[in-house]
Design a protein around this motif. Structure first.
Motif, mmCIF file in Angstrom:
data_model
loop_
_atom_site.group_PDB
_atom_site.id
_atom_site.type_symbol
_atom_site.label_atom_id
_atom_site.label_comp_id
_atom_site.label_asym_id
_atom_site.label_seq_id
_atom_site.Cartn_x
_atom_site.Cartn_y
_atom_site.Cartn_z
ATOM 1 N N CYS A 52 10.830 7.374 32.342
ATOM 2 C CA CYS A 52 11.542 6.184 31.891
ATOM 3 C C CYS A 52 13.061 6.434 31.971
ATOM 4 O O CYS A 52 13.524 7.569 31.824
ATOM 5 C CB CYS A 52 11.122 5.799 30.479
ATOM 6 S SG CYS A 52 11.404 7.055 29.245
ATOM 7 N N PRO A 54 15.859 5.883 30.132
ATOM 8 C CA PRO A 54 16.782 6.466 29.143
ATOM 9 C C PRO A 54 16.983 7.976 29.327
ATOM 10 O O PRO A 54 18.093 8.486 29.136
ATOM 11 C CB PRO A 54 16.105 6.151 27.807
ATOM 12 C CG PRO A 54 15.381 4.885 28.059
ATOM 13 C CD PRO A 54 14.868 5.002 29.476
ATOM 14 N N SER A 87 14.660 11.109 22.371
ATOM 15 C CA SER A 87 14.066 9.871 22.874
ATOM 16 C C SER A 87 13.817 8.892 21.736
ATOM 17 O O SER A 87 14.020 9.189 20.566
ATOM 18 C CB SER A 87 12.742 10.172 23.557
ATOM 19 O OG SER A 87 11.758 10.363 22.564
ATOM 20 N N CYS A 88 13.361 7.717 22.125
ATOM 21 C CA CYS A 88 12.985 6.723 21.133
ATOM 22 C C CYS A 88 11.477 6.754 20.940
ATOM 23 O O CYS A 88 10.898 5.812 20.433
ATOM 24 C CB CYS A 88 13.427 5.352 21.610
ATOM 25 S SG CYS A 88 13.025 5.123 23.350
ATOM 26 N N GLY A 89 10.813 7.833 21.415
ATOM 27 C CA GLY A 89 9.351 7.956 21.343
ATOM 28 C C GLY A 89 8.855 7.918 19.914
ATOM 29 O O GLY A 89 9.574 7.453 19.056
ATOM 30 N N CYS A 91 5.914 8.646 22.637
ATOM 31 C CA CYS A 91 5.073 8.008 23.644
ATOM 32 C C CYS A 91 4.867 9.064 24.723
ATOM 33 O O CYS A 91 5.445 10.134 24.650
ATOM 34 C CB CYS A 91 5.747 6.760 24.192
ATOM 35 S SG CYS A 91 7.130 7.146 25.229
ATOM 36 N N LEU A 93 5.993 9.447 27.545
ATOM 37 C CA LEU A 93 7.158 9.826 28.344
ATOM 38 C C LEU A 93 8.288 10.409 27.502
ATOM 39 O O LEU A 93 9.380 10.620 27.985
ATOM 40 C CB LEU A 93 7.675 8.599 29.089
ATOM 41 C CG LEU A 93 6.782 8.118 30.231
ATOM 42 C CD1 LEU A 93 7.327 6.836 30.817
ATOM 43 C CD2 LEU A 93 6.658 9.165 31.306
ATOM 44 N N ALA A 94 8.033 10.649 26.239
ATOM 45 C CA ALA A 94 9.129 11.010 25.346
ATOM 46 C C ALA A 94 9.511 12.493 25.385
ATOM 47 O O ALA A 94 10.342 12.922 24.611
ATOM 48 C CB ALA A 94 8.795 10.599 23.916
ATOM 49 N N PHE A 96 11.638 14.278 26.624
ATOM 50 C CA PHE A 96 12.916 14.292 27.340
ATOM 51 C C PHE A 96 13.450 15.705 27.609
ATOM 52 O O PHE A 96 13.981 15.953 28.682
ATOM 53 C CB PHE A 96 13.962 13.488 26.565
ATOM 54 C CG PHE A 96 13.818 11.978 26.672
ATOM 55 C CD1 PHE A 96 12.675 11.383 27.180
ATOM 56 C CD2 PHE A 96 14.851 11.152 26.266
ATOM 57 C CE1 PHE A 96 12.549 10.005 27.265
ATOM 58 C CE2 PHE A 96 14.744 9.772 26.357
ATOM 59 C CZ PHE A 96 13.593 9.195 26.856
ATOM 60 N N GLU A 217 13.641 -2.160 23.717
ATOM 61 C CA GLU A 217 13.584 -0.730 23.406
ATOM 62 C C GLU A 217 14.963 -0.307 22.881
ATOM 63 O O GLU A 217 15.993 -0.721 23.424
ATOM 64 C CB GLU A 217 13.167 -0.008 24.688
ATOM 65 C CG GLU A 217 13.008 1.472 24.575
ATOM 66 C CD GLU A 217 14.334 2.155 24.680
ATOM 67 O OE1 GLU A 217 14.428 3.257 24.128
ATOM 68 O OE2 GLU A 217 15.274 1.602 25.274
ATOM 69 N N GLY A 317 9.435 3.262 20.938
ATOM 70 C CA GLY A 317 10.351 2.157 21.212
ATOM 71 C C GLY A 317 10.781 1.510 19.912
ATOM 72 O O GLY A 317 10.925 2.167 18.879
ATOM 73 N N PRO A 343 13.785 -0.633 29.422
ATOM 74 C CA PRO A 343 14.189 0.214 30.533
ATOM 75 C C PRO A 343 13.028 0.397 31.503
ATOM 76 O O PRO A 343 11.864 0.228 31.125
ATOM 77 C CB PRO A 343 14.532 1.541 29.859
ATOM 78 C CG PRO A 343 13.849 1.522 28.551
ATOM 79 C CD PRO A 343 13.528 0.109 28.195
ATOM 80 N N GLY A 345 10.102 1.860 33.253
ATOM 81 C CA GLY A 345 9.084 2.845 32.897
ATOM 82 C C GLY A 345 8.726 2.902 31.429
ATOM 83 O O GLY A 345 7.994 3.808 31.010
ATOM 84 N N CYS A 346 9.207 1.956 30.617
ATOM 85 C CA CYS A 346 8.921 2.055 29.175
ATOM 86 C C CYS A 346 7.586 1.387 28.855
ATOM 87 O O CYS A 346 7.480 0.157 28.881
ATOM 88 C CB CYS A 346 10.041 1.408 28.367
ATOM 89 S SG CYS A 346 9.691 1.440 26.603
ATOM 90 N N LEU A 347 6.598 2.206 28.552
ATOM 91 C CA LEU A 347 5.275 1.636 28.273
ATOM 92 C C LEU A 347 5.229 0.868 26.956
ATOM 93 O O LEU A 347 4.731 -0.255 26.922
ATOM 94 C CB LEU A 347 4.221 2.742 28.269
ATOM 95 C CG LEU A 347 3.959 3.386 29.619
ATOM 96 C CD1 LEU A 347 2.899 4.453 29.484
ATOM 97 C CD2 LEU A 347 3.541 2.345 30.627
ATOM 98 N N PRO A 348 5.717 1.416 25.844
ATOM 99 C CA PRO A 348 5.599 0.652 24.587
ATOM 100 C C PRO A 348 6.256 -0.714 24.670
ATOM 101 O O PRO A 348 5.688 -1.717 24.229
ATOM 102 C CB PRO A 348 6.305 1.541 23.561
ATOM 103 C CG PRO A 348 6.194 2.908 24.119
ATOM 104 C CD PRO A 348 6.278 2.750 25.609
HETATM 105 S S1 SF4 Z 1 8.716 5.126 27.462
HETATM 106 FE FE1 SF4 Z 1 9.991 3.728 26.264
HETATM 107 S S2 SF4 Z 1 9.597 4.266 24.110
HETATM 108 FE FE2 SF4 Z 1 8.906 5.979 25.382
HETATM 109 S S3 SF4 Z 1 10.664 7.365 25.452
HETATM 110 FE FE3 SF4 Z 1 10.753 6.063 27.274
HETATM 111 S S4 SF4 Z 1 12.073 4.363 26.733
HETATM 112 FE FE4 SF4 Z 1 11.441 5.361 24.823
#
Ligand code: SF4
Length: 454
Positions: A52, A54, A87-89, A91, A93-94, A96, A217, A317, A343, A345-348
């Motif tokens: 994602c 970010p 991250s904002c996880g 999730c 992808l979090a 980072f 997000e 998110g 963003p 690729g952000c699944l949530p």
């Molecule tokens: S997928 Fe979305 S909620 Fe998860 S870390 Fe990336 S931007 Fe944040």
């Protein structure tokens, strides 16, 4: 060796004020450049292309700072430390730091120390009951003051005659508030001065513009600029008033989430509640100093509103906040359009916007329009045309509302104009009209009508 902290990614004003607060606490700090599409592309070229965005925007800013420093990669990595909220996880992808290590390594910065800040670390500032000027509280004041800059800008930009004057007032205010933070002084006085100066800029408060609520997000909506396709600027340039998320809401949500976790014991829960109240009081103090009267909703109320549709226990998110804010705006008749920015690729956020909010708003009569924008540093013309399309219905609705309010007022256009206060002072509570000019006219004529009957 004392390393210089690299700090950034929270938006222009918040980054500058956060750095000033840290300098005031004696910390050597370097403000990272605003996350940019160029930085994203550079980081993505060396990272996982499915990650994602970010993650890549954040590390891209570090790559750009290293280049701008003129130092060798080794020297930059040895003399700096990157401090980030991560991250904002959670999730999938979090993760980072793994991605960042890959990108930094490929760019000769593998020795750069990374410090991940616990997003709830600020709660420590509320462990003591007494209000004091601890470094933690000064940092919070810097972040909330940054929110105030953003809110003031949103409250004035659609109506000012000369945007350059507003920019100049905000720039000057930023320097003055930053100076106060560096000196360890209160930011109330410089915020008050900023508000007076900004509201002295000529404008037309009777301008009829559509009102848009931005959700999405958190990283994208708070970082501003390229990570969200500069959507707020674009909406304002297209003639819209925009309501945006604030860091203070995110912090309050962190405190509330901790307070309802089963492992949170009574003493810690009391700290969380104190933090929620303390942040609300700080927002009221600083926002009202600048003449901004935007209410801050309690996180428990937001969670309760979202619960039937999106359990707040689901994290990642903006979690339930997107749903709660959109439904709240619908109940208050506060906006014509809800725009969800996510963003790449952000699944949530994708699942939330596409799966919950869209049908929810579509099936409710009188609900605002809903649009989704995936920000991915792609065609800017495409972004503009999508926004124009989304704004068309919203603009027509605003015009219709103003015509209704104007007809109901029985005034001439000149009388209506003179009744509208020179600047919006915040329109709290439920509205009759989402259009701010129509609502102010309706409230002003209702008040003068009451006066006449006394
Ligand atoms: S997928 Fe979305 S909620 Fe998860 S870390 Fe990336 S931007 Fe944040």
């Amino acid at each position: 060796m004392v390393k210089t902290l690299l700090v950034g990614g929270l938006g222009r004003s918040r980054d500058a004020l956060l750095c000033a607060a840290l300098r005031g606490a004696g910390v050597a700090v370097r403000q990272l450049p605003a996350p940019s599409d160029a930085g994203l592309r550079r980081a993505r070229a060396f990272g996982n292309h499915g990650q994602c965005s970010p993650a890549h925007y954040a590390v891209g800013a570090v790559l750009e700072a290293a280049e701008a420093s003129g130092l060798s990669g080794d020297t930059f990595a040895r003399t700096h430390r990157w401090v980030t909220a991560g991250s904002c996880g959670p999730c999938r992808l979090a993760a980072f730091p793994l991605e960042w290590a890959k990108v930094l390594g490929a760019q000769g910065l593998s020795g750069l120390e990374l410090e991940l800040i616990d997003q709830r670390a600020f709660l420590a500032a509320f462990e003591a009951r007494a209000l004091g000027r601890s470094p933690g509280r000064v940092v919070l004041a810097a972040l909330v003051a940054g929110d105030v800059f953003s809110a003031l800008e949103r409250a004035l930009r659609p109506w000012v005659a000369d945007e350059a004057s507003l920019e100049a007032a905000l720039d000057r205010g930023l320097v003055e508030v930053a100076t106060a933070l560096e000196r360890g002084a209160s930011v109330v006085a410089p915020l008050r001065t900023l508000g007076v100066r900004a509201r002295a800029i000529p404008g037309d408060a009777a301008r009829v513009v559509p009102r848009v609520l931005l959700v999405g997000e958190p990283w994208s909506t708070l970082a501003e600029g390229d990570p969200c396709d500069d959507v707020v600027r674009r909406l304002e340039a297209a003639g819209a008033e925009v309501e945006v998320p604030r860091v203070v809401e995110w912090l309050q949500t962190q405190a509330w989430q901790r307070s309802v976790e089963p492992s949170c014991e009574a003493v810690e829960r009391a700290v969380c509640h104190r933090a929620i109240r303390g942040l609300a009081a700080l927002w009221r103090l600083l926002a009202s100093a600048a003449g901004v009267f935007e209410p801050l909703e309690a996180p428990a109320a937001l969670a309760a509103r979202a619960t039937p549709f999106y359990p707040p226990s689901i994290r990642g998110g903006s979690a339930h906040l997107e749903v709660a804010r959109a439904l709240g705006a619908m109940e208050r008749r506060a906006v014509h359009l809800v725009l969800s920015v996510k963003p790449f690729g952000c699944l949530p956020s994708s699942a939330l916007s596409d799966g919950v909010l869209a049908p929810l708003l579509r099936r409710t009569p009188g609900a605002p329009a809903f649009a989704v924008l995936e920000a991915n540093a792609t065609g800017q013309a495409t972004v503009d045309s999508r926004l124009e399309l989304a704004l068309e219905r919203a603009t027509l609705a605003a015009v219709e509302e103003f015509e209704h309010a104007f007809t109901a007022s029985g005034l001439t256009l000149a009388e209506a104009r003179s009744m509208l206060s020179p600047w919006p002072h915040g329109l709290e509570g439920p509205r009759r009209y989402a259009c701010s000019a129509a609502e102010r006219l309706a409230r002003a004529t209702a008040v003068s009508g009451e006066d006449r009957t006394r």
